[in-house]
Each structure stands twice: as structure tokens, then as C-alpha cells.
Design an enzyme around this catalytic site. Structure first.
Site, PDB file in Angstrom:
ATOM      1  CG  LEU A   1      15.103  36.094  51.364  1.00  0.00           C
ATOM      2  CD1 LEU A   1      13.976  35.254  50.773  1.00  0.00           C
ATOM      3  CD2 LEU A   1      15.033  36.112  52.882  1.00  0.00           C
TER       4      LEU A   1
ATOM      5  NE  ARG B   1      20.320  25.852  38.216  1.00  0.00           N
ATOM      6  CZ  ARG B   1      19.843  26.805  37.410  1.00  0.00           C
ATOM      7  NH1 ARG B   1      20.298  26.924  36.174  1.00  0.00           N
ATOM      8  NH2 ARG B   1      18.921  27.634  37.837  1.00  0.00           N
TER       9      ARG B   1
ATOM     10  CD  GLN C   1      15.206  29.434  55.126  1.00  0.00           C
ATOM     11  OE1 GLN C   1      16.067  29.840  54.347  1.00  0.00           O
ATOM     12  NE2 GLN C   1      13.974  29.216  54.752  1.00  0.00           N
TER      13      GLN C   1
ATOM     14  CD  GLU D   1       6.130  31.175  43.204  1.00  0.00           C
ATOM     15  OE1 GLU D   1       7.218  30.852  42.696  1.00  0.00           O
ATOM     16  OE2 GLU D   1       5.820  32.371  43.394  1.00  0.00           O
TER      17      GLU D   1
ATOM     18  CG  ASN E   1       7.373  37.920  42.743  1.00  0.00           C
ATOM     19  OD1 ASN E   1       7.732  39.058  43.053  1.00  0.00           O
ATOM     20  ND2 ASN E   1       7.477  36.881  43.553  1.00  0.00           N
TER      21      ASN E   1
ATOM     22  CE1 TYR F   1      62.101  46.574  44.763  1.00  0.00           C
ATOM     23  CE2 TYR F   1      64.175  46.368  45.958  1.00  0.00           C
ATOM     24  CZ  TYR F   1      62.800  46.439  45.952  1.00  0.00           C
ATOM     25  OH  TYR F   1      62.112  46.386  47.134  1.00  0.00           O
TER      26      TYR F   1
ATOM     27  CG  ASN G   1      69.657  59.357  34.596  1.00  0.00           C
ATOM     28  OD1 ASN G   1      68.715  59.453  33.825  1.00  0.00           O
ATOM     29  ND2 ASN G   1      70.566  58.393  34.492  1.00  0.00           N
TER      30      ASN G   1
ATOM     31  NE  ARG H   1      83.803  51.288  36.949  1.00  0.00           N
ATOM     32  CZ  ARG H   1      83.629  52.359  36.187  1.00  0.00           C
ATOM     33  NH1 ARG H   1      84.627  52.809  35.445  1.00  0.00           N
ATOM     34  NH2 ARG H   1      82.486  52.999  36.170  1.00  0.00           N
TER      35      ARG H   1
END
Ligand code: UD1
Ligand code: CA
Length: 471
Positions: free
Chosen positions: A21, A28, A87, A169, A184, A381, A392, A455
Site C-alpha cells: 500500500l 505531514r 486507488q 480501530e 495490529n 590531476y 613518480n 623551459r
């Protein structure tokens, strides 16, 4: 075909339907998301229920949807074994199950239908097997529980011999009945053909003008059908979620339960109250997990792995003795025996680290392999790269893998030494044993065993004077 549902109890051989169900609005929660899609341990509550249901090997699962039906359907789109009944509007639990009735599979008089709730996410398969066992001889079986404070729940009314006669109930109960502490849980298992008849006969002449599924109990008694009961293995199994506060409470309860199971399996948790598992975690012997870690997806940690504080691991596999230091984020990554990762490392999908490799602080690795004993210890990266063994990678190294349109690979062969602050403009290859001087921008392949560098020449300007302020 009839099915057999396994488990630690004797086999049963009836056709099992499971109705879940999930039509309620969940007012709430104060949310646009249907209640059953709110997460527990990182997954929709409904998915927890479906997982447990599936373990009983049902012939059919039907989810009754109402509020947010389309969203609930969409959230189950990758689960083709789930059927839906609509439903609208909700008129009670009996009315809800009735909408699923035409979809229930039948093969004979011994068939059983189990009713579960999308907002009661933690009911365990063992508990449900016990309930089905109680229902297996044609009885109606109700999952009940003793509560110190039964306020709000339907009360289990028994006769002098202890047989269940009805469920009343709270809003319809007499003062005597209100004193009953057996309640229940809502979960029940019933003979399918009988249930269909009872659903036709249930009316709404009660305090809430709703069609109560619980009225099936007195109808069963009237029909001479035995009504049995079973109890949950743990009290938290039947807790429902109606508000954000209950959601948060149940989340903690479940995390503590998961932590308890890991402790029992021999894992050390620095603090079981500061542990979050939102997926599956399998651990070898003597694994240590410090505080504040979050595990998502499928995580596998081999013997002796240590995870430092405040790490996030999603879909990760770590070899024996691997260590992850504090504040590291690993996603879709694997590392071999004795690898060391972090602190402050980021492994993105497709990162594959070899045995004894080191990845240090502020290093990001994506879709790349790093061979055995290779190191990238600081500020780098490495993306779309195949890095060999004993390499290395100096601080500040960047693979320039993206030209704005396409991604390209970088290959760094065994024993290469990449000087600090190097850019490797992919596609490019660094030969075995090659050395790149610090600050190199590598745009062509670097030959093996040679020093390659790019360089600008260093100069000192003798005539230069620092500008001075005018007096
Ligand atoms: C129900 C039981 C009560 C039990 C309690 C346990 C009935 C009549 N009462 O009461 O005996 O102690 O659960 O929590 O069954 N739902 C629908 N469609 C509906 C009505 C409900 O799908 O028309 C779903 C809700 O979304 C919810 C569940 O059924 O998930 C239970 O509904 P709820 O209204 O909370 O039941 P209670 O009145 O608390
Ligand atoms: Ca109600």
C-alpha cells in the site's frame, strides 16, 4: 506454476501475491515527493519494501498508488516485476487492497496474499516468512505486537481461549478495548480467494467512514477461518514513517542496526553512532573504520583495510591492508594491496590504483590506472592516463586530457619520473625510465631513459632596479 519460498522454515508451496500500500499522501512530510519515495539509507522507502518482498519469491507484486502515482511508477521503472493498481481517492486500507484484487495471481485454494506498507520500510524477510508460515494452512495471519502505549493503533481482540476474534480501530474502540496492548502492525497474510470475497463485503460504517482491511478478521471468524498471529523479530521492523522526524529517527535506528551487524562480523567502528551505510559494505578481517564515514553503492574492503575519519566511499574496492586517510572522496575506484590514499584525495570513476601505490593530498585521479609502487603524492590531476609501475608524479602535474571537444589519453611507462609542475598535453607518451624536468609542457612524446624538458632559459637582468616611491 506454484512456487516455493525458501528460508529457515519448512517449504510452503502456495502461490504468493504481495500487495504494497502506497497511495497515502504523507501530508505531514510537507513535501512534493510522495512519502514512499522519501529515502532511508539512501534509497526510497518503497524500494526497501520491494527488496524484502522479492526475497519471498512472490508470483506477483502489486503496488497500490494514488497520490503522486506517476512519480512512484517512474521510480520503479527499472523494476519490471512490479505491477501497479490505482486507488483514487483513498478510502481506507480495505479499499486500497481491493484495487489490487484483479491483479492477484491464483492457482488454487492454498494461495496467499501478503499485505505490506510502502511507509514501513524495514520489515525483515525472516519476520514475513514466520507470518506466511502461520498462514500456510489456510489461516488468516496478522502481524501483531505488544506496545506500552498502543494509542492510535488497531487493537487485537482475543477470546477466552486466546483466539483472535477481531481488530478494532482506536477510534472505534470501547474503553475496555482501548486497554488492550496487543496491536495490529497492519501487515497480514490471507488466503487469496477468501480475501477477495471479504474485500467485497467490507463496509465503511465506522468512525472514519473508511473501508478497513482489518474488518477481514471478523469476517474470517464468521466464516470459520482460523486467525493466527506472528510477531516481528525486532520492534523497529514495523515502525512507519509519517513525518521528517520519524524518518530521521528510523534512519538512525537502521544505521545503528547496520553498524551492529558489522561489529558482530568483526569490523571495528570508531563510533557506531557516526557511521552511515547507504548501500552494501562487505569487509574482510580486522577492518577499521573511523568516525563520520559514508559508504554508498557497493563497497568491498579486504582484510586489514583502514579508513580514516570523514571519508566518502561509493562503489569502491580496496585490497588487503589499503589505507584511506582523512577527508578523502572515492567514487567508482579500486586500489590494490597496501595502497595509500589521502588525506584529501579524490578518486573519480575509473581510477585503478596498483598495489602499494600512493595518492596524496589534493590529487584527483579519473579514468586512469596507476601501476604498482607508483606515487602521486601532492597536488596533481591525472585523467584518462595509463601510468605504469614505479612512476613518480611530481607536485603540480596535470594531464591536459581535454581539448574542449575530445578527451585524449596520456601514457606514462614504467619507472618514469615526472618533474613538478609538468603539463602533459594529450595524446602524449612518456617512455620507460624517462625523466621530465620540472615545469615542462610536454606536447610531443618523451623518449625512454632520457631527460626531456621544455623551459625558458633563466636570466638575471643586471640593470634592473626596483621602482621606488617619489619623495
Ligand atoms: C492501520 C490499521 C491499524 C494499524 C495501523 C498500523 C486499518 C483500518 N487500520 O491504521 O489497525 O494499527 O495501520 O500502523 O487498516 N493507505 C492507502 N490507501 C488508503 C489508506 C491507507 O494506500 O486508502 C496506506 C497508507 O498510505 C499507509 C497505510 O496504508 O501507508 C496505512 O494507512 P493509515 O491510514 O496510516 O492506517 P491507520 O489508520 O494508521
Ligand atoms: Ca487512516
Amino acid at each position: 506454476a506454484r512456487r516455493q519460498a525458501g528460508g529457515p522454515y519448512p517449504f510452503w508451496t502456495f502461490m504468493l501475491n504481495i500487495v504494497i500500500l502506497a497511495a497515502g499522501m504523507g501530508k505531514r512530510m510537507r513535501s512534493d515527493l510522495p512519502k514512499v519515495l522519501h529515502a532511508l539509507a539512501g534509497r526510497p522507502m518503497l524500494h526497501h519494501v520491494l527488496d524484502s518482498a522479492r526475497q519471498l519469491d512472490p508470483a506477483r507484486m502489486v503496488v497500490v498508488v494514488g497520490h503522486g502515482a506517476d512519480q512512484v511508477r517512474a521510480a520503479c521503472a527499472d523494476q519490471p516485476d512490479v505491477h501497479f493498481a490505482l486507488q483514487q481517492p483513498p478510502q481506507g486500507t480495505g479499499h486500497a487492497v481491493k484495487q489490487a484484487a484483479p491483479l492477484l495471481q491464483e492457482s488454487g485454494s492454498g494461495d496467499v496474499t501478503l499485505v505490506l506498507y510502502g511507509d514501513v520500510p524495514l520489515v525483515q524477510p525472516d519476520t514475513l516468512r514466520r507470518l506466511l508460515q502461520a498462514a500456510s494452512a489456510g489461516a488468516l495471519a496478522v502481524l501483531t505486537e505488544q506496545l506500552e502505549d498502543p494509542t492510535g493503533y488497531g487493537r487485537i481482540v482475543r477470546d477466552g481461549q486466546g483466539r483472535i476474534r477481531a481488530i478494532v480501530e482506536h477510534k472505534d474502540a470501547s474503553p475496555d478495548q482501548l486497554a488492550i496492548k496487543e496491536v495490529n502492525t497492519g501487515i497480514l497474510a490471507a488466503p487469496t480467494a477468501r480475501l477477495k470475497q471479504w474485500l467485497e463485503r467490507i463496509g465503511n460504517d465506522n468512525a472514519q467512514k473508511e473501508y478497513y482491511l482489518t474488518d477481514a478478521i471478523s469476517l474470517a471468524v464468521a466464516d470459520g477461518v482460523a486467525v493466527e498471529s506472528a510477531q516481528p523479530g525486532a520492534p523497529w521492523e514495523t515502525l512507519g514513517v509519517n513525518s521528517r522526524a520519524q524518518q530521521a529517527e528510523l534512519e538512525r535506528t537502521w544505521q545503528r542496526e547496520q553498524a551492529r551487524r558489522l561489529l558482530e562480523a568483526g569490523v571495528t567502528l570508531a563510533d557506531p553512532d557516526r557511521f552511515d551505510l547507504r548501500g552494501t559494505l562487505s569487509c574482510g578481517r580486522d577492518v577499521y573504520i573511523d568516525v563520520g564515514c559514508v559508504f554508498e553503492g557497493k563497497v568491498e574492503l579486504a582484510d586489514g583495510v583502514r579508513i580514516g575519519p570523514y571519508c566518502v566511499l561509493r562503489d569502491v574496492r580496496l585490497g588487503e591492508g589499503a589505507r584511506v586517510e582523512a577527508f578523502s572522496h572515492l567514487d567508482g575506484a579500486q586500489a590494490g594491496t597496501g595502497a595509500r590514499i589521502g588525506p584529501y584525495a579524490r578518486l573519480r570513476p575509473g581510477a585503478r590504483l596498483g598495489a602499494r601505490s600512493h595518492v596524496g593530498n589534493f590529487v584527483e585521479i579519473k579514468n586512469s590506472s596507476l601501476g604498482e609502487d607508483s606515487k602521486a603524492n601532492h597536488l596533481a590531476y591525472v585523467g584518462d592516463a595509463d601510468v605504469g609501475a614505479r612512476v613518480n608524479i611530481g607536485a603540480g602535474t596535470i594531464t591536459c586530457n581535454y581539448d574542449g571537444v575530445n578527451k585524449h589519453r596520456t601514457v606514462i611507462e614504467d619507472d618514469a619520473f615526472i618533474g613538478s609542475d609538468t603539463q602533459l598535453v594529450a595524446p602524449v607518451r612518456v617512455g620507460r625510465g624517462a625523466t621530465l624536468g620540472a615545469g615542462t609542457t610536454l606536447t610531443r612524446d618523451a623518449p625512454a631513459d632520457k631527460l626531456t624538458l621544455s623551459r625558458a632559459k633563466q636570466v638575471t637582468v643586471e640593470s634592473w632596479r626596483r621602482p621606488a616611491k617619489k619623495p
